[in-house]
Every structure is written in C-alpha cells, then in structure tokens.
Design a protein around this motif. Structure first.
Motif, PDB file in Angstrom:
ATOM      1  N   GLU A 193       0.705   3.541  -3.013  1.00 14.68           N
ATOM      2  CA  GLU A 193      -0.440   4.400  -3.283  1.00 14.68           C
ATOM      3  C   GLU A 193      -0.273   5.811  -2.728  1.00 14.68           C
ATOM      4  O   GLU A 193      -1.146   6.658  -2.911  1.00 14.68           O
ATOM      5  CB  GLU A 193      -1.697   3.762  -2.686  1.00 14.68           C
ATOM      6  CG  GLU A 193      -1.976   2.363  -3.224  1.00 14.68           C
ATOM      7  CD  GLU A 193      -2.962   1.579  -2.364  1.00 14.68           C
ATOM      8  OE1 GLU A 193      -3.513   2.187  -1.411  1.00 14.68           O
ATOM      9  OE2 GLU A 193      -3.164   0.387  -2.624  1.00 14.68           O
ATOM     10  N   LYS A 243       2.249  -1.379  -8.861  1.00 14.64           N
ATOM     11  CA  LYS A 243       2.642  -0.831  -7.562  1.00 14.64           C
ATOM     12  C   LYS A 243       4.147  -1.010  -7.319  1.00 14.64           C
ATOM     13  O   LYS A 243       4.787  -0.148  -6.707  1.00 14.64           O
ATOM     14  CB  LYS A 243       1.814  -1.472  -6.455  1.00 14.64           C
ATOM     15  CG  LYS A 243       0.352  -1.010  -6.494  1.00 14.64           C
ATOM     16  CD  LYS A 243      -0.498  -1.645  -5.418  1.00 14.64           C
ATOM     17  CE  LYS A 243      -1.925  -1.089  -5.487  1.00 14.64           C
ATOM     18  NZ  LYS A 243      -2.828  -1.709  -4.491  1.00 14.64           N
ATOM     19  N   SER A 249       0.815  -1.217   0.000  1.00 17.93           N
ATOM     20  CA  SER A 249       0.000   0.000   0.000  1.00 17.93           C
ATOM     21  C   SER A 249       0.847   1.265   0.000  1.00 17.93           C
ATOM     22  O   SER A 249       0.347   2.346  -0.333  1.00 17.93           O
ATOM     23  CB  SER A 249      -0.943   0.015   1.208  1.00 17.93           C
ATOM     24  OG  SER A 249      -0.219   0.178   2.415  1.00 17.93           O
TER      25      SER A 249
END
Length: 443
Positions: free
Chosen positions: A263, A310, A260
C-alpha cells in the motif's frame, strides 16, 4: 578462558524421507535453503560481550563436526525447538568433561525448567540483557542456574553491540543475517514471538545498522543480507530513512514483511533502489475461515481478498515475494492443497514455503491442541514444521502429509518454476528500464 559457541545440528527439511529428498535435490528450492542456512545470530551477538582476551571458537554443526576431545572451559549453545535435543546431547558430553554449559535461544526461553535438566545455566530471554549479568557472576564465582528477564521487551536496542561476524569467516553461508527491530504486537496462535520479545517494537539506530552492514561486508563481501526482523517495515518512517541510507551501497538483501507494504508506493520504490531482491510474507492461508482463527485481530482474514492485487503491486517493482503458508488448519479440508498451489502459480510468487500446524512450546496452538488431546508427538526433533505431529480436524494425518508433498511436487515442477521465474525477471528488467528513463529525464 577457552569458549565454544555451538549451533547444534537441526533438520533443515522434513524427517519424512520422500519430502526431504525431493526438496534437497530441487534447484527450484535453492532460495528456500538460503533462508534456512544463516549463521546463529544469537551466538554471534553474545560473543561481542565476551572479554577480548578470552579464546572464542564458533562451531556450526550443520557445516562442521564437533571434536569432543577438545577442551573448553565454557560451552555456550543456542537452539530452536527442533535443535534442542541435539543441544542437550552436546551439553551432556561437555558436562561429563567438566565444562560449564550454558543454553539460550527461543526454546530455553519458553521452557527454562526443561532446559535446566540438561545444562548448568539457562539464559531465558534476550542475550544482550542477560548474558552480561552471567559473565559478571562468572568472573565473581557466583554463577546462578537461571537468568531471566524481569520485564520482557524492555531492553533498548540502542545499547546493542555489533555481533562478532569475524567468528564465522570461512563458513560457506549463502547469506548473512542481521536485525534492525524487535518485538511483535500480534499474538498469532502458532507463534510465541510476542511472548519472547514483547509486543512493543524496538529499533536500532540507523548508524548502528550501517556499521553492522559494513562489518558484515568486510567478512563476506557482496553477500546476500537477510534482515531477520519479524516485520521489517512496521515503523514506516524510520524504515524509509534507513532505506534512503542504504541506496547506492550496492547491497543485495531480503527481508520479512507483511502485505501492507503493497500500500506504500514510496516504500516499495525505496526498497528496490536500496537493493531488495525479495521479501518473505506470511500469508499463512488463502482461506478466510482459517485465517480468522490465527489471531484476535483477524488482520490477515480481512486482507485475504486483496492478496492478488497487493502481490502484483509488490512484484511490479521487481521485488519477488516468497510466500509462507500453513496447510491442515482446523478449517482446512482436502481442497486446501490444490487451492494453495493454484494461488501460488496464478500469482507467480517467486517462491513459497508451505508448512503444517506445529504446536511449538508456549503457543496458543499448543494449549488448544493439548486440551483437545490432538498432539501425536512430543519428540522435539519432529518439530521441523514439515512433519505432522498433530491430528488434523478435517483430514487424517496421512492425508495432510500426502497433501503437503503434492504441493511441493507441483511447485518444483520445472515448467511451473520456470514460469514463475520468467515473470519476475520480466518485471525486474522492465523496472530497470524505467529507472534508466527516469534518471535520463532528470539529467
């Protein structure tokens, strides 16, 4: 009192001779060896609670041999599962001599009853909370055999003392570790972190962390730092403020995080500016079916399709990714080996650590495999994470072992390793150039 803090010797690599030799002799696995060659932070932490008038010696058996002729009033050991048999052997020597032996660490925390068969005292929980209680009882002549947290995960990290890093001076550690947070809300089947540290995140204050880093720098100037948190950037607001405080200090560091982080553009920029070299991310598997069985939330299964973009987002900031994977999960067939290699090479990961399912004590995985009678070994020295101690579901144990070796051989191939490194260096240079342009435009 005269005290020994002992980190028992443990297998750095697999006990399988072919795999261990290949990994040990490979220059491309240097970063892997770095990650597993840090000081025993638990011992250094409890040392800060020992009265300053007592004589304290830190002995890391991975670097320095033990002299069993040396007398100690108190022998303190800390061990992971793979180290614990050696810890028991060491304790037996010193108990015979009349020393008081104490064992802490993750294995003793999850299996205190076993540990009590081998040592005088077991610290089953967070040392900062329990060790002062033991010391008080020791000084009062009323030592108990077991010290256990009544409410795990409630100790405030704001009360932590600075570990005694001066005790490791002279050891050739390639990096030095510290932690800023503790706790994990996930309950992955192969991990017992939430069972040991609780599910709630706790954090040290930023001034504490800065002071700790400065303490490390006095002992090991210019060292590579490892933030040993299970997931360093979950508390995003606090993490960003810490990174702002770390900018301009000339640090080089690595950390464990999850995907994450990709992000949050601001987070990635701050990480690079603060000196982040690479991050360790537990991808665990590239197959969604395997990931769904790892935890109840299926967080990683829901993100697996976006892994490539990502990864690119993180590495485009000049931050390398060291991916960790588990092969031989119940949904894995023989194709998992080539697919994992392809994923690592195609995404130009800085490095990778590939392990096999290991039923560590007090994990959901162990409960499952015990119920299915699929555990092949209960010898703790075999629990290296690279040795096959279970019966896989869709392949044989021999096939899993051979498949693991095939992955490492592919990753250690000089041409593949050079391509991954070149891709990262190109991105780093590009980012530095962009930083220079931005700085000039702001003048």
């Amino acid at each position: 009192m005269k005290i020994a803090l002992i980190n028992p010797k443990g297998a750095l690599f697999s006990r399988n001779a072919a795999l261990a030799q290949a990994m040990a002799n490979s220059e491309t696995m240097r970063s892997f060896r770095y990650f597993w060659s840090a000081p025993n932070l638990g011992l250094l932490t409890i040392a800060s609670y020992i009265p300053p008038s007592w004589s304290v010696t830190y002995i890391d058996e991975n670097y320095r041999g033990l002299d069993f002729n040396e007398w100690y009033d108190l022998v303190l050991l800390s061990a992971m599962t793979v180290q614990v048999t050696r810890a028991y052997e060491i304790a037996a020597h010193y108990r015979q001599k009349g020393s008081l032996t104490v064992l802490g660490g993750i294995h003793a925390t999850v299996l205190p009853e076993e540990a009590l068969q081998h040592v005088d005292v077991v610290i089953a929980g967070e040392g900062e909370e329990l060790f002062p209680q033991f010391l008080k009882d020791l000084q009062n002549g009323d030592v108990k055999p077991l010290y256990r947290s009544s409410h795990k995960g409630t100790f405030s990290l704001l009360q932590c003392k600075i570990p005694r890093y001066e005790l490791i001076q002279g050891y050739p550690y390639p990096l030095v570790n510290l932690y800023t947070t503790r706790g994990c809300p996930h309950s992955c089947s192969f991990c017992c972190a939430s069972n040991v540290y609780g599910r709630n995140y706790r954090q040290k204050a930023i001034p504490q962390i800065i002071t700790e880093i400065q303490t490390i720098q006095r002992v090991y100037p210019d060292t590579l730092l490892l933030f040993a948190d299970d997931n360093a950037f979950v508390l995003r607001k606090q993490a960003k403020e810490l990174l702002r405080q770390l900018k301009g200090r000339g640090l080089r560091w690595i950390a464990q995080t999850d995907i994450s982080a990709a992000e949050d553009e601001e987070l990635l920029t701050l990480m690079r500016q603060a000196g982040c070299q690479w991050v360790v991310i537990g991808f665990e598997s590239i197959q969604a079916n395997s990931l769904r069985r790892l935890n109840a939330t299926s967080y990683k299964a829901r993100n697996v399709s976006s892994y490539p973009e990502k990864i690119q987002a993180i590495q485009s900031h000049g931050i390398g990714i060291y991916g960790t994977f588990i092969v031989g999960l119940d949904e894995d067939d023989l194709s998992v080996f080539s697919q994992t290699v392809d994923f690592i090479l195609q995404n130009r990961l800085y490095g990778a650590n590939i392990t096999v399912p290991t039923p560590l004590p007090r994990t959901q995985l162990r409960q499952q495999l015990q119920a299915e009678n699929r555990i092949r070994s209960n010898t703790w020295e075999d629990y290296t994470l690279w040795d096959v101690v279970i019966e896989p579901k869709k392949m044989s144990a021999v096939e899993l072992e051979r498949g693991l070796i095939s992955i490492y051989r592919a990753l250690m191939d000089p041409q593949n390793a050079a391509a991954r490194l070149a891709a990262l260096l190109h991105t780093v240079r590009k980012e530095r150039h962009n930083d220079t342009k931005r700085n000039l435009s702001n003048c």
